[in-house]
Structure formats: structure tokens, C-alpha cells
Design an enzyme around this catalytic site. Structure first.
Site, PDB file in Angstrom:
ATOM      1  N   ASN A 274     -24.188  43.288 -45.334  1.00 53.07           N
ATOM      2  CA  ASN A 274     -23.710  42.061 -44.681  1.00 53.07           C
ATOM      3  C   ASN A 274     -23.845  40.945 -45.706  1.00 53.07           C
ATOM      4  O   ASN A 274     -24.907  40.786 -46.307  1.00 53.07           O
ATOM      5  CB  ASN A 274     -24.579  41.772 -43.445  1.00 53.07           C
ATOM      6  CG  ASN A 274     -24.202  40.456 -42.781  1.00 53.07           C
ATOM      7  OD1 ASN A 274     -23.146  39.885 -43.052  1.00 53.07           O
ATOM      8  ND2 ASN A 274     -25.077  39.966 -41.916  1.00 53.07           N
TER       9      ASN A 274
ATOM     10  N   GLU B 269     -14.212  19.881 -28.003  1.00 49.77           N
ATOM     11  CA  GLU B 269     -14.884  21.124 -27.618  1.00 49.77           C
ATOM     12  C   GLU B 269     -13.989  21.926 -26.646  1.00 49.77           C
ATOM     13  O   GLU B 269     -13.865  23.144 -26.762  1.00 49.77           O
ATOM     14  CB  GLU B 269     -16.245  20.791 -26.990  1.00 49.77           C
ATOM     15  CG  GLU B 269     -16.968  21.921 -26.298  1.00 49.77           C
ATOM     16  CD  GLU B 269     -17.308  23.104 -27.195  1.00 49.77           C
ATOM     17  OE1 GLU B 269     -17.035  23.049 -28.406  1.00 49.77           O
ATOM     18  OE2 GLU B 269     -17.814  24.103 -26.670  1.00 49.77           O
TER      19      GLU B 269
ATOM     20  N   CYS C  24     -20.811  40.922 -39.980  1.00 52.93           N
ATOM     21  CA  CYS C  24     -21.212  42.327 -40.029  1.00 52.93           C
ATOM     22  C   CYS C  24     -22.553  42.549 -39.334  1.00 52.93           C
ATOM     23  O   CYS C  24     -23.407  41.666 -39.307  1.00 52.93           O
ATOM     24  CB  CYS C  24     -21.350  42.758 -41.479  1.00 52.93           C
ATOM     25  SG  CYS C  24     -19.889  42.400 -42.447  1.00 52.93           S
TER      26      CYS C  24
END
Ligand code: M6R
Length: 607
Positions: free
Chosen positions: A98, A479, A2
Site C-alpha cells: 500500500n 458538502e 489498498c
């Protein structure tokens, strides 16, 4: 995660709030909303999905007023619908949040028993009701907030507006970051300095437990015990230009191409090029006495840690334990008194990593942190801060932060080896010389962009892709797979090449491309044998190697990508580039949202 912005302004705030939300889009979100205070009313507008939907709502139904709060929501409790979007409001109070209120169920039951009704499934709405109850009972907004904050368990950054008080907002933080921005006759709240970048560069970072009243004249900050405090006002180095795409199509693409510059920038803080020595920041513990290192991180930062494990062990002969942060605390790790715990994070706010850091601190570990945001919680809680200088990373898929982390970790490994007496001064100079070559090698790797773009159509139709590597290229394989999964939504796995025959080889057929990372060197022959095992079963191989490797093993591959010939130390930095570019171009070919892939948040501030 958020994003929060609040403005107590001199002029209309609605457009500026939406602009602020745009700057936080990179954090990841699935609904958005704003609330202004105007004419004794809380004017709330919300929409699910992208910000464009909120803008559409505001076009037909504007939110007037010089004061307001706004939010991009990344759903935790409740689906990403308009009714779950923030701000949450009662008749008196509107707020954005948040984090996670862990005891929301108990608070909700309690409020329901007192006759309050809820319109959302969120944890946040309970906070609006708790504050509102206090205000409705005649308490001042400040007293209301003071009464409610101690009742909240979990993590939060809050910005709160009050219907009857159009001259101030209240903010609070515990576990989730919140900054105060000081403007000219205006004051702001934001999740980070980026959110406020074009509005002000004058930023104060709230500390854990702080709450704040912002007015047009400034801010009054209180600590967790409600004692007035001053927090230093710093000049944020973040300029609006840094967070623009420039001539690039996507932030991720821009950030991939920034790597030669930012790796050079990062290295310049860790090496003395003339003396060819490593230079680390001052530390108030004896690095030479470190007997064991515990590395903890998440996602891409974790893979940087896996590469570092090779370096710490091969150069310095110091044993390393490494774990993903979300598992670390639950495995009851053995932490010997006086050990060194190393945390790696782009954001410095990842909740799992931060919780692991605090666990290590409580258990007597010295805390070293490799972090890209020097004002972050992890940076502030570190004994040894090792900043990367990658600049703001906006693309959700981490790229330049990774190579900068590797640059710092290589320097740290060399220094550790030196103080441990495992490296001579001449060997240190040699390592530094190789590190200095890294930016040019990254440039050479980037020169293959067009070629990689042209082969993206070979991978884009696949349902599954395997990445193989050995030694430090094994984390690179993981990765590469993570990058592909994140932005192209193709299922991908990274495997240690030699491990493939113990199971994943059953997946091989001509529909499963296998990307093999194999710089020539001591591990090359073995990796190529594993590659031949794939080809013998009809598998289609893309070989990423140097000229020598491709000359030796490139025949019969579906495609080859030639990297410059580099020293094994800097190979992980260089080989990161083709896997990033491949994922990028496959995602572009598939037409996915490269910078804001579905379901993902840039910095995951919930556990
Ligand atoms: O900010 P951090 O480095 O702590 O973030 C860790 C992971 O969330 C992050 O690396 C994530 O995996 C990225 N989206 C990878 O591209």
C-alpha cells in the site's frame, strides 16, 4: 486505498484472508489477490474488479496453506487489471503493498539492466524483484528486507511471503499504516484494526520505519535502524458488530442514522452537562495566546473546517486561514512562529493532510488535530488531540464523522472565545445548552427520511444540480454537492448564494434543480432573494428551511424539506442530515454502489 492482510496461522488461511479483504472493501479498490505458501510453492490467485471475482477464481483453483498474504488494490501505477493486481511475485518472493514507490522507474531500469523481467506496470513489482535478488543470492529474508528498505523512496506498507520459509511473514511500514495482530498461536498483519477485528483485538501499531517478522508465536519488531523494539500491544475497541450493517441496506444509511448517538457520545467528552461548561483535554500550550489559526483538511473534513472558521472568527474573533491540504504546502503559506495549525480528518491518514501537518510542525506550529481514528498517524503526531467518537465509518461518503467534527469544533470555538475573554460564563452556558440540543435536533431531521426518499426521483434524472447557502450554510452547500457527486455521479456544485449571480446563474434552466439551504435568521432574506433570482429564470428550487422559512418562502418551490427550528450554532449539524439523505436516496434511485462508489477510496494515502 489498498488494503493488506497477512496471516501466519494454525489452519488454512485462504478463506480468512478473503474475509479480511471483505472487511477492507470500504477502503475502495479495483482488483484483489492472495498468495499462500504451500508445499514449497507460492500459490497466487488474483482477479480484477470486485472480490466476488477473486472468490470465483478460488472456487475453481483454491490456495491451500496455513500462511498467506492478501490485498485489495486501488490503482495508481497501471490499470486495474489482473496482471497489475497484487500480490506481485518472483519465484521466491510474493508481496503486497500500500503506498507509492516514487523512485520505481529508476529501480526498474536498474533491475531490467540486470536481466530481470517484469509482468506488470506497477511500482510495487520492483520491490518483489529487489527482495528476490537478495534471497536468490543466499541472504536470509530478514537481511534481504533490511538491504532493500533503505532503497525505497515514497510511502509503503508491505507484507512479504517467501517460498522457502512457510513459518513467517515480514511486514514493513513507512508512510502507510500497518498493524500487527496477536492471536492464539497465530499472528497477523493488517492495514488497520478493522481488517483483523474478528481474528484478534490485541493490536500493536508499527511506527514509521518499523519492520517486523511475524511467526505463529508472535512478532519481532525492528525500528528504522534495525534495532529490536517493543511496540505497545493495545486492545482495539473495534468489534465485528461495529462493522456490520445491521438492519440497514447500506453502511452510509446506517451511519447517517447513527448521528444523534455518536454526536451525543462526542459531545459528552467536550462538555460538562451539569455545569454547562466546555471541557477540553489538557493542553501544554496557552490557547489564550493564539493569534491566528491555520486550518488544513480535505474533502468533507475541509468543509467542517470552513464552518469552524465562521465560529472561530465570530465567537473568538481569532482570524483563520484555511486551505485544502493538497494545495497548502505549494502555496508557501506564511506561518508565524508559535501559531496554531488545526488539522481535521476522519481517518487521520490522508496523505495530503499528513504532509501538511508535518510541514507545519517543521515550521514551528503547534499542532491540533480533530480526528476519528485515535491511533492514526495524525493523532500520534499531534500536540493537542481532539478525538471525535463517531466509531468506524465504513461508507466512503463521510457523514457521521462530519457532524462529530462540527460538534468538537463548536466546543473548541466556544472555549477559545472564553479564554480570549470574548464570551462570558453565561454565554458559554448558553452555547453548551444549544450543543446539548443537537442530538434531539438531528433525530428530528432524520424523521424526514421517507419524505426525502419520496422526492429523490425529482433529482435523480438531473445532469447538474446546484446547492446554495450563505454564511455557515455555504460550506454545507458544498458538502451537499460533494455527497451527491460522490455517490450518484451527478455533477453538482455548491455556491455561496450571493455569488450565483456572478456566473453560475447562466446554468439555470428547468433541468437544473437548485437546492437552497436557508434556515430562518439574519441571512435568510438575502438567501431567499437569490432563490427568487433562480425561480425568475425557470429554475426548480428545493428549499431546506425551518417552519418559519418555509411558510415565508416555500410557495412555488419544487419541494420543501422542513428542518426543526434550531439555534444558528447547531444549524450546520442539523442541515447536514437532509443533504446526506438526499444524496443517499438519489444514489439508491439511480442504483449506484452507495458504499463503494467508483474510483473512490475511503482514506486517500497517496498525495
Ligand atoms: O479521512 P479524511 O477526513 O482526511 O478524508 C478526507 C477526504 O478524503 C474525505 O472527506 C472525502 O472527501 C470523503 N469521501 C467525503 O465524503
Amino acid at each position: 486505498m489498498c488494503g493488506i492482510i497477512g496471516i501466519v496461522g494454525k489452519s488454512a488461511v485462504s478463506d480468512r484472508l478473503v474475509e479480511g479483504l471483505k472487511r477492507m472493501e470500504y477502503r475502495g479498490y479495483d482488483s484483489a489477490g492472495i498468495c499462500t505458501v504451500f508445499d514449497d510453492q507460492l500459490v497466487r490467485r488474483r482477479a480484477e474488479g470486485k472480490l466476488a471475482n477473486l472468490v470465483k477464481v478460488l472456487k475453481t483453483d483454491d490456495a491451500a496453506g496455513n500462511i498467506g498474504i492478501a490485498h485489495t488494490r486501488w490503482a495508481t501505477h497501471g490499470a486495474p487489471t489482473t496482471s497489475n493486481a497484487h500480490p506481485h511475485a518472483t519465484g521466491e518472493v510474493a508481496l503486497v503493498h500500500n503506498g507509492i514507490i516514487e523512485n520505481f522507474k529508476q529501480l526498474r531500469d536498474e533491475l531490467t539492466a540486470r536481466g530481470r523481467t517484469f509482468e506488470s506496470e506497477t511500482d510495487t513489482e520492483v520491490v518483489a524483484h529487489l527482495v528476490s535478488e537478495q534471497v536468490e543470492a543466499g541472504h536470509s529474508p530478514a537481511d534481504a528486507v533490511k538491504a532493500v528498505l533503505p532503497r525505497l523512496r515514497g510511502a509503503f506498507a508491505l507484507a512479504i511471503a517467501f517460498r522457502q520459509f512457510p513459518d513467517f511473514l515480514i511486514g514493513a511500514r513507512l508512510g502507510s499504516p500497518l498493524v500487527v495482530g496477536y492471536g492464539d498461536g497465530e499472528t497477523y498483519l493488517g492495514s488497520d484494526a478493522l481488517a483483523l477485528a474478528p481474528l484478534t483485538q490485541k493490536i500493536a501499531y508499527l511506527e514509521e520505519g518499523d519492520w517486523v517478522i511475524i511467526t505463529r508465536d508472535g512478532a519481532q519488531i525492528f525500528d528504522k535502524d534495525n534495532v529490536p523494539v517493543t511496540r505497545e500491544i493495545t486492545t482495539s475497541g473495534v468489534s465485528a458488530a461495529q462493522i456490520e450493517k445491521g438492519n440497514y441496506r447500506h453502511y452510509m444509511q446506517k451511519e447517517i442514522f447513527e448521528q444523534p448517538t455518536v454526536v451525543a457520545q462526542t459531545l459528552s467528552s467536550y462538555i460538562r452537562p451539569l455545569e454547562q461548561t466546555v471541557a477540553l483535554p489538557q493542553m501544554d500550550f496557552d490557547l489564550a495566546s493564539v493569534k491566528r489559526i491555520t486550518i488544513v483538511a480535505c474533502g468533507t473534513s475541509f468543509y467542517a473546517g470552513m464552518v469552524a472558521k465562521y465560529w472561530f472568527e465570530t465567537f473568538a474573533r481569532v482570524p483563520v486561514d484555511i486551505d485544502v491540504a493538497s494545495e497548502f504546502r505549494y502555496s508557501d503559506p506564511v506561518l508565524e512562529e508559535g501559531g496554531l495549525a488545526l488539522f481535521i480528518s476522519q481517518s487521520g491518514e490522508t496523505a495530503d493532510t499528513l504532509a501538511a501537518l508535518r510541514h507545519c510542525k517543521e515550521n514551528g506550529q503547534t499542532i491540533a488535530v480533530v480526528v476519528n481514528v485515535p491511533t492514526s498517524s495524525m493523532a500520534r503526531e499531534a500536540d493537542l488531540l481532539l478525538p471525535t467518537h463517531a466509531g468506524p465509518e465504513i461508507g466512503v461518503a463521510s457523514t457521521k464523522a462530519f457532524t462529530c467534527q462540527l460538534a468538537v469544533l463548536a466546543a473548541l470555538a466556544a472555549h477559545l472565545a472564553l479564554v480570549k475573554g470574548k464570551l462570558s460564563a453565561e454565554e458559554e452556558r448558553e452555547i453548551v445548552r444549544h450543543l446539548i440540543e443537537a442530538p434531539a435536533a438531528l433525530n428530528a431531521a432524520l424523521a424526514h427520511d421517507d419524505e426525502i426518499a419520496a422526492m429523490a426521483h425529482l433529482i435523480a434524472p438531473a445532469r447538474d444540480v446546484l446547492y446554495l447557502g450563505r454564511g455557515p450554510d455555504y460550506p454545507l452547500a458544498m458538502e451537499g454537492a460533494l455527497k451527491l457527486k460522490e455517490i450518484s455521479y451527478i455533477h453538482a456544485e455548491g455556491y455561496a448564494s450571493g455569488e450565483m449571480k456572478h456566473g453560475p446563474i447562466a446554468l439555470i434552466d428547468e433541468a437544473v434543480p437548485v437546492i437552497v439551504l436557508a434556515p430562518s435568521g439574519p441571512l435568510f432574506e438575502k438567501t431567499v432573494s437569490n432563490m427568487q433570482e433562480v425561480r425568475a429564470r425557470g429554475g426548480k428550487v428545493v428549499l431546506i428551511s425551518d417552519a418559519e422559512g418555509i411558510a415565508e418562502a416555500g410557495d412555488g418551490c419544487l419541494a420543501t424539506i422542513e428542518m426543526p427550528t434550531v439555534h444558528p450554532l447547531i444549524a450546520p449539524l442539523v442541515y447536514a442530515v437532509p443533504v446526506q439523505l438526499l444524496a443517499y436516496h438519489v444514489a439508491v434511485a439511480k442504483g449506484t454502489d452507495v458504499d463503494q462508489p467508483r474510483n473512490l477510496a475511503k482514506s486517500v494515502t497517496v498525495e
